[in-house]
Design a protein around this motif. Structure first.
Motif, PDB file in Angstrom:
ATOM      1  N   MET A  40      -6.416  -1.893  17.463  1.00 12.75           N
ATOM      2  CA  MET A  40      -5.376  -2.684  18.117  1.00 12.75           C
ATOM      3  C   MET A  40      -4.349  -1.782  18.796  1.00 12.75           C
ATOM      4  N   LEU A  41      -3.967  -0.702  18.124  1.00  7.17           N
ATOM      5  CA  LEU A  41      -3.015   0.230  18.717  1.00  7.17           C
ATOM      6  C   LEU A  41      -3.568   0.808  20.016  1.00  7.17           C
ATOM      7  N   SER A  42      -4.848   1.196  20.003  1.00  9.59           N
ATOM      8  CA  SER A  42      -5.444   1.770  21.214  1.00  9.59           C
ATOM      9  C   SER A  42      -5.550   0.726  22.316  1.00  9.59           C
ATOM     10  N   ALA A  43      -5.826  -0.527  21.951  1.00  5.93           N
ATOM     11  CA  ALA A  43      -5.916  -1.587  22.962  1.00  5.93           C
ATOM     12  C   ALA A  43      -4.572  -1.830  23.629  1.00  5.93           C
ATOM     13  N   VAL A  44      -3.510  -1.856  22.833  1.00 10.17           N
ATOM     14  CA  VAL A  44      -2.165  -2.052  23.392  1.00 10.17           C
ATOM     15  C   VAL A  44      -1.783  -0.863  24.267  1.00 10.17           C
ATOM     16  N   ALA A  45      -2.054   0.347  23.787  1.00 13.87           N
ATOM     17  CA  ALA A  45      -1.638   1.556  24.506  1.00 13.87           C
ATOM     18  C   ALA A  45      -2.316   1.691  25.861  1.00 13.87           C
ATOM     19  N   THR A  46      -3.543   1.209  25.986  1.00 11.39           N
ATOM     20  CA  THR A  46      -4.289   1.388  27.234  1.00 11.39           C
ATOM     21  C   THR A  46      -4.407   0.108  28.056  1.00 11.39           C
ATOM     22  N   SER A  47      -3.742  -0.972  27.637  1.00 11.85           N
ATOM     23  CA  SER A  47      -3.788  -2.206  28.413  1.00 11.85           C
ATOM     24  C   SER A  47      -3.075  -2.011  29.757  1.00 11.85           C
ATOM     25  N   SER A  48      -3.513  -2.737  30.761  1.00 16.53           N
ATOM     26  CA  SER A  48      -2.984  -2.529  32.109  1.00 16.53           C
ATOM     27  C   SER A  48      -1.487  -2.794  32.200  1.00 16.53           C
ATOM     28  N   ASP A  49      -0.983  -3.762  31.439  1.00 17.39           N
ATOM     29  CA  ASP A  49       0.440  -4.091  31.467  1.00 17.39           C
ATOM     30  C   ASP A  49       1.216  -3.442  30.329  1.00 17.39           C
ATOM     31  N   GLY A  50       0.518  -2.714  29.455  1.00 19.87           N
ATOM     32  CA  GLY A  50       1.185  -2.059  28.339  1.00 19.87           C
ATOM     33  C   GLY A  50       1.576  -2.997  27.220  1.00 19.87           C
ATOM     34  N   GLU A  51       1.043  -4.229  27.224  1.00 22.06           N
ATOM     35  CA  GLU A  51       1.363  -5.171  26.169  1.00 22.06           C
ATOM     36  C   GLU A  51       0.247  -6.200  26.036  1.00 22.06           C
ATOM     37  N   LEU A  52       0.077  -6.727  24.812  1.00 22.85           N
ATOM     38  CA  LEU A  52      -0.944  -7.722  24.536  1.00 22.85           C
ATOM     39  C   LEU A  52      -0.404  -8.745  23.548  1.00 22.85           C
ATOM     40  N   THR A  53      -0.986  -9.934  23.550  1.00 21.83           N
ATOM     41  CA  THR A  53      -0.578 -10.971  22.605  1.00 21.83           C
ATOM     42  C   THR A  53      -1.428 -10.893  21.343  1.00 21.83           C
ATOM     43  N   VAL A  54      -0.951 -11.581  20.311  1.00 18.46           N
ATOM     44  CA  VAL A  54      -1.707 -11.654  19.066  1.00 18.46           C
ATOM     45  C   VAL A  54      -3.074 -12.280  19.327  1.00 18.46           C
TER      46      VAL A  54
END
Length: 343
Positions: A40-54
């Motif tokens: 989850m940390l890696s997904a948030v860190a590399t997401s295009s907008d820098g943020e993700l929902t639960v």
């Protein structure tokens, strides 16, 4: 004896992490010591907008959303993540103070932890001096505009740099020849570009840079070379190159390989991690970074882009395929833009 032991203990204490600092770091590492949290940390860190929902993060696993929320709370409690509610969704992002540390964890520590098991450490070849001398002499003949002494320096620097990244030594001399040749071509191109001696006839040069040059940058370079052919000069490099290309990427590179491409070596040694050089940056018209934007010198007249793309070294097979698809889309867009500018 007791006095010496006490003195030694005091000296050792001056080098060891303090108790309070060790306790704080251990608490954070304990929070990270769970595979789903790392994913989850890696997904948030590399997401295009820098943020993700639960809800988005819940798709990474089969566990219930409350369990996902619990893991996110653990990461938030140690300060790695921050969150805010917008409407009915809670959004998570990396705490800004931790951004650099998280990038280091994902780009440097995690791939090393994955690769280190069972990998033999590289030792330099014995009696390599004659081979390096022959390489330098051959390059001096091929590139008469580059002084022989410069060819010798580039060859020896290239060999040393490739030794330091580790890996098998079998093709080290061949790799040195390829890397040194590429560096000389880049240096001559950079000089011509800076002096205006090349006019406007040369194709654009694109440099892809990531930390290890073992996944993202290699794949992006192969995709651009596949689509552009000789219309674009393509390079890739790493700020801290790995010993070898990631296993999950190697097959994709082979699929994209063009054995007739000019200035390439045999299939065994064609794709290999290589260090970032100043000449590669100076020769490039476009520099694309992926997780290491602060290592490239910023030069006037050079276009820079930073692509937030996941690391194939840490991804599942489905994740590697998704990364490949994202890079494919970005590369096509870049090529279209370069074609428009040329027209």
């Amino acid at each position: 004896m007791t006095a010496l032991t006490t003195s030694g203990a005091r000296g050792l204490e001056s080098h060891a992490m303090g108790v309070d600092a060790a306790t704080a770091v251990a608490s954070t590492l304990k929070a990270l010591a769970e595979p789903l949290r790392l994913r989850m940390l890696s997904a948030v860190a590399t997401s295009s907008d820098g943020e993700l929902t639960v809800g988005e993060l819940a798709t990474l696993t089969d566990v219930s959303q409350p369990t996902v929320s619990h893991h996110l709370k653990v990461l938030r409690d140690v300060g790695l993540l921050t969150s805010d509610r917008r409407g009915t969704s809670v959004w998570y992002r990396i705490e800004p103070a931790y951004r650099g540390a998280v990038n280091t964890l994902l780009d440097r520590f995690a791939p090393a932890a994955v690769d280190v098991a069972g990998r033999a450490h590289l030792t330099a070849l014995e009696n390599v001096e004659p081979a390096l001398d022959r390489l330098a002499a051959s390059l001096a003949e091929r590139f008469p505009a580059t002084p022989r002494g410069e060819c010798v320096r580039v060859v020896r620097e290239s060999y040393t740099a490739l030794v330091r990244r580790g890996g098998e030594a079998t093709h080290l001399v061949t790799l040195t020849e390829h890397f040194a040749r590429q560096r000389i071509i880049d240096a001559e191109r950079a000089h011509a570009r800076e002096t205006g001696a090349d006019g406007a006839r040369r194709p654009p040069q694109v440099l892809f840079v990531c930390v290890a040059n073992a996944g993202r940058s290699q794949l992006a370079a192969a995709l651009l070379r596949h689509y552009a052919g000789d219309r674009v000069v393509v390079r890739s490099a790493g700020s801290a190159p790995a010993a070898d290309v990631h296993a999950g990427v190697r097959g994709l590179l082979a699929e994209l390989g063009d054995t007739t491409a000019a200035d390439e070596v045999d299939d065994v040694t064609r794709f290999y991690p290589k260090p970032l050089t100043d000449d590669a940056v100076r020769a490039a018209d476009v520099v694309v970074t992926m997780g290491c934007g602060d290592v490239c010198p910023v030069l006037p007249g050079t276009r820079y882009e930073d692509w937030m793309v996941g690391d194939p070294a840490l991804a599942s097979p489905a994740g590697v395929a998704a990364i490949r698809d994202e890079l494919d889309e970005r590369v096509r867009a870049l090529l279209a833009d370069l074609a428009t500018q040329a027209a």
